[in-house]
Design a protein around this motif. Structure first.
Motif, PDB file in Angstrom:
ATOM      1  N   GLU A  25       0.658  -1.133  -0.029  1.00 27.03           N
ATOM      2  CA  GLU A  25       0.046  -0.066  -0.105  1.00 27.03           C
ATOM      3  C   GLU A  25       1.010   1.281  -0.010  1.00 27.03           C
ATOM      4  OE1 GLU A  25      -3.746  -1.622   2.605  1.00 27.03           O
ATOM      5  OE2 GLU A  25      -2.626   0.057   3.392  1.00 27.03           O
ATOM      6  N   LYS A  26       1.839   1.341   0.684  1.00 22.74           N
ATOM      7  CA  LYS A  26       2.931   2.360   0.961  1.00 22.74           C
ATOM      8  C   LYS A  26       3.947   2.653  -0.177  1.00 22.74           C
ATOM      9  CE  LYS A  26       0.476   3.360   4.519  1.00 22.74           C
ATOM     10  NZ  LYS A  26      -0.508   4.540   4.485  1.00 22.74           N
ATOM     11  N   GLY A  27       3.936   1.475  -0.893  1.00 17.59           N
ATOM     12  CA  GLY A  27       4.979   1.420  -1.854  1.00 17.59           C
ATOM     13  C   GLY A  27       6.483   1.382  -1.433  1.00 17.59           C
ATOM     14  N   LEU A  28       6.844   0.628  -0.329  1.00 20.12           N
ATOM     15  CA  LEU A  28       7.921   0.276   0.528  1.00 20.12           C
ATOM     16  C   LEU A  28       8.232  -1.051   0.437  1.00 20.12           C
ATOM     17  CD1 LEU A  28       7.054   2.428   3.504  1.00 20.12           C
ATOM     18  CD2 LEU A  28       8.480   3.474   1.501  1.00 20.12           C
ATOM     19  N   GLN A  36      10.065   2.617   9.058  1.00 19.36           N
ATOM     20  CA  GLN A  36       9.127   3.609   9.417  1.00 19.36           C
ATOM     21  C   GLN A  36       8.387   3.405  10.796  1.00 19.36           C
ATOM     22  OE1 GLN A  36       9.574   6.210   7.864  1.00 19.36           O
ATOM     23  NE2 GLN A  36       7.580   6.563   7.350  1.00 19.36           N
ATOM     24  N   ARG A  39      10.537   4.186  13.730  1.00 18.38           N
ATOM     25  CA  ARG A  39      10.658   5.548  13.853  1.00 18.38           C
ATOM     26  C   ARG A  39       9.199   5.932  14.575  1.00 18.38           C
ATOM     27  NH1 ARG A  39      12.132   6.099   8.017  1.00 18.38           N
ATOM     28  NH2 ARG A  39      14.458   6.212   8.043  1.00 18.38           N
ATOM     29  N   LEU A  40       8.100   5.565  14.127  1.00 19.99           N
ATOM     30  CA  LEU A  40       6.959   6.042  14.721  1.00 19.99           C
ATOM     31  C   LEU A  40       6.759   5.625  16.213  1.00 19.99           C
ATOM     32  CD1 LEU A  40       3.982   7.216  14.408  1.00 19.99           C
ATOM     33  CD2 LEU A  40       3.180   4.969  13.500  1.00 19.99           C
ATOM     34  N   GLN A  42       9.280   4.605  18.291  1.00 18.69           N
ATOM     35  CA  GLN A  42      10.232   5.595  19.183  1.00 18.69           C
ATOM     36  C   GLN A  42       9.700   6.798  19.435  1.00 18.69           C
ATOM     37  OE1 GLN A  42      13.347   7.457  17.608  1.00 18.69           O
ATOM     38  NE2 GLN A  42      14.735   6.861  19.329  1.00 18.69           N
TER      39      GLN A  42
ATOM     40  N   GLU B  85      13.147   9.610  13.853  1.00 19.04           N
ATOM     41  CA  GLU B  85      12.351  10.167  12.578  1.00 19.04           C
ATOM     42  C   GLU B  85      13.143  11.210  12.101  1.00 19.04           C
ATOM     43  OE1 GLU B  85       8.602  11.402  13.877  1.00 19.04           O
ATOM     44  OE2 GLU B  85       9.209  12.190  15.850  1.00 19.04           O
ATOM     45  N   MET B 105      10.987  12.150   8.943  1.00 20.46           N
ATOM     46  CA  MET B 105      10.494  10.906   8.087  1.00 20.46           C
ATOM     47  C   MET B 105       9.499  10.267   8.506  1.00 20.46           C
ATOM     48  SD  MET B 105      14.517   9.624   7.307  1.00 20.46           S
ATOM     49  CE  MET B 105      15.105   9.657   8.993  1.00 20.46           C
ATOM     50  N   GLY B 106       8.431  10.719   9.170  1.00 17.24           N
ATOM     51  CA  GLY B 106       7.292   9.916   9.650  1.00 17.24           C
ATOM     52  C   GLY B 106       5.938  10.583   9.156  1.00 17.24           C
ATOM     53  N   ALA B 107       5.892  11.257   7.969  1.00 18.96           N
ATOM     54  CA  ALA B 107       4.455  11.948   7.789  1.00 18.96           C
ATOM     55  C   ALA B 107       3.982  11.109   6.668  1.00 18.96           C
ATOM     56  CB  ALA B 107       4.966  13.361   7.364  1.00 18.96           C
ATOM     57  N   PHE B 108       2.687  11.519   6.535  1.00 24.54           N
ATOM     58  CA  PHE B 108       2.064  10.864   5.273  1.00 24.54           C
ATOM     59  C   PHE B 108       1.521  12.155   4.447  1.00 24.54           C
ATOM     60  CE2 PHE B 108       1.771   7.608   8.833  1.00 24.54           C
ATOM     61  CZ  PHE B 108       2.286   6.707   7.933  1.00 24.54           C
ATOM     62  N   ASN B 116      -1.488   9.622   1.919  1.00 25.82           N
ATOM     63  CA  ASN B 116      -1.219   8.465   2.885  1.00 25.82           C
ATOM     64  C   ASN B 116      -0.061   7.904   2.397  1.00 25.82           C
ATOM     65  OD1 ASN B 116      -3.268   8.946   4.333  1.00 25.82           O
ATOM     66  ND2 ASN B 116      -4.675   7.488   3.743  1.00 25.82           N
ATOM     67  N   LYS B 117       0.769   8.028   1.294  1.00 23.47           N
ATOM     68  CA  LYS B 117       1.966   7.721   1.217  1.00 23.47           C
ATOM     69  C   LYS B 117       2.956   8.166   1.999  1.00 23.47           C
ATOM     70  CE  LYS B 117       1.010   4.629  -2.356  1.00 23.47           C
ATOM     71  NZ  LYS B 117       1.325   5.172  -3.994  1.00 23.47           N
ATOM     72  N   PRO B 118       4.122   7.672   2.369  1.00 24.40           N
ATOM     73  CA  PRO B 118       5.059   8.287   3.226  1.00 24.40           C
ATOM     74  C   PRO B 118       5.800   9.414   2.461  1.00 24.40           C
ATOM     75  CG  PRO B 118       5.793   6.042   2.621  1.00 24.40           C
ATOM     76  CD  PRO B 118       4.364   6.128   2.243  1.00 24.40           C
ATOM     77  N   PHE B 161      10.457   6.745  -0.488  1.00 24.97           N
ATOM     78  CA  PHE B 161       9.340   7.429  -0.705  1.00 24.97           C
ATOM     79  C   PHE B 161       9.375   8.251  -2.028  1.00 24.97           C
ATOM     80  CE2 PHE B 161       9.855   8.740   4.064  1.00 24.97           C
ATOM     81  CZ  PHE B 161       9.779   7.559   4.549  1.00 24.97           C
TER      82      PHE B 161
END
Lengths: 71, 208
Positions: A25-28, A36, A39-40, A42, B85, B105-108, B116-118, B161
């Protein structure tokens, strides 16, 4: 580029399905997704450790729900 | 500990010559000290000059390109040192800090095509006061903001990203982000600041 270290991550089939779906979904890649997530996690942990509260808000009703993180 | 990302040419508008600028990943103490010891006195001198003429409103501060003079770089570096982040960058030329940036590096994303992609969210981006045309008669280096924005795009690519970035702009910088950088203007949001995003295609166009 910063030095990288490698770890093996053991997940249940359900957990792996979630990782794969979110990564898609996120393309990762799965690695980027887990970074990710770390990070969130933490970021939220630091805020809670500082005595802050973390909320999610409904966009229309503005209803807030406190986000709980088990330590 | 900081590391050198690369060395890039910068044009010195006073001499017309190119000089080498070093881009650092992670702010060091000397960058913060340059902000305190070199940047801040220039900001304060202009603010004092303006305040002698009357109240310094946000609009007046914008006209003189000093809306970011209150940014607390030292405190931010201290608070964010351990945060995964956060990423910070500094540009040095002639032994002096010429630009600073904090990115998260934690936003959408909010732009509809990438919702909603990072993304990499630029929290703070500033160029030294002597490089600003509204602040000095003879601005020195050109291209600091562009170099830092390119660094944010590069970070976005390296984090998978796809070059997507976002930021809330100070009024003094809105035109630059929209018209020069080609970012999408998503309007003023709950922060009361205008929010901009750069899509993958816009990022590719910006760095090409």
């Amino acid at each position: 580029m910063l030095e990288k270290r490698t770890m093996t991550l053991n997940l249940s089939p359900h957990e792996m399905d979630v990782v794969e779906r979110l990564a898609d979904e996120k393309g990762l890649s799965k690695t980027a997704l887990m970074r990710q997530a770390l990070r969130l996690y933490q970021s939220i942990s630091i805020r809670l450790d500082n005595g802050e509260k973390v909320f999610v808000e409904h966009p229309t009703t503005k209803e807030k729900a406190e986000l709980m993180v088990l330590s | 500990m900081g590391e050198v990302v690369g060395v890039y040419p910068l044009k010195d508008r006073r001499t017309g010559k190119e000089v080498e600028a070093t881009l650092w990943h992670s702010l060091e103490d000397r960058h913060v000290q340059d902000f305190i010891g070199r940047w801040k006195p220039v900001f304060e001198a202009r603010l004092n000059e303006l305040s002698r003429k009357g109240p310094v409103t946000a609009e007046i501060a914008g006209e003189h390109n000093v809306q970011d003079s209150h940014w607390q770089w030292a405190q931010k570096v201290e608070q964010r040192r351990e945060g995964l982040e956060w990423a910070s960058f500094a540009v040095e030329a002639e032994g002096v800090t010429q630009g600073l940036m904090f990115a998260r590096m934690g936003a959408f994303a909010q732009e509809p095509s990438q919702r909603n992609k990072p993304i990499v969210d630029i929290d703070l981006l500033a160029t030294a006061p002597w490089n600003r045309s509204q602040l000095t008669d003879q601005p020195q280096f050109k291209g600091i903001g562009r170099l830092l924005l390119a660094a944010a795009i590069s970070l976005s690519v390296s984090e998978e990203f796809a070059g997507r970035i976002g930021l809330h702009a100070l009024p003094q910088a809105e035109t630059w982000y929209r018209d020069v950088c080609g970012m999408t203007d998503l309007g003023v949001d709950r922060t009361k600041m205008r929010y901009f995003e750069m899509t993958e295609a816009q990022a590719r166009a910006f760095i090409s």
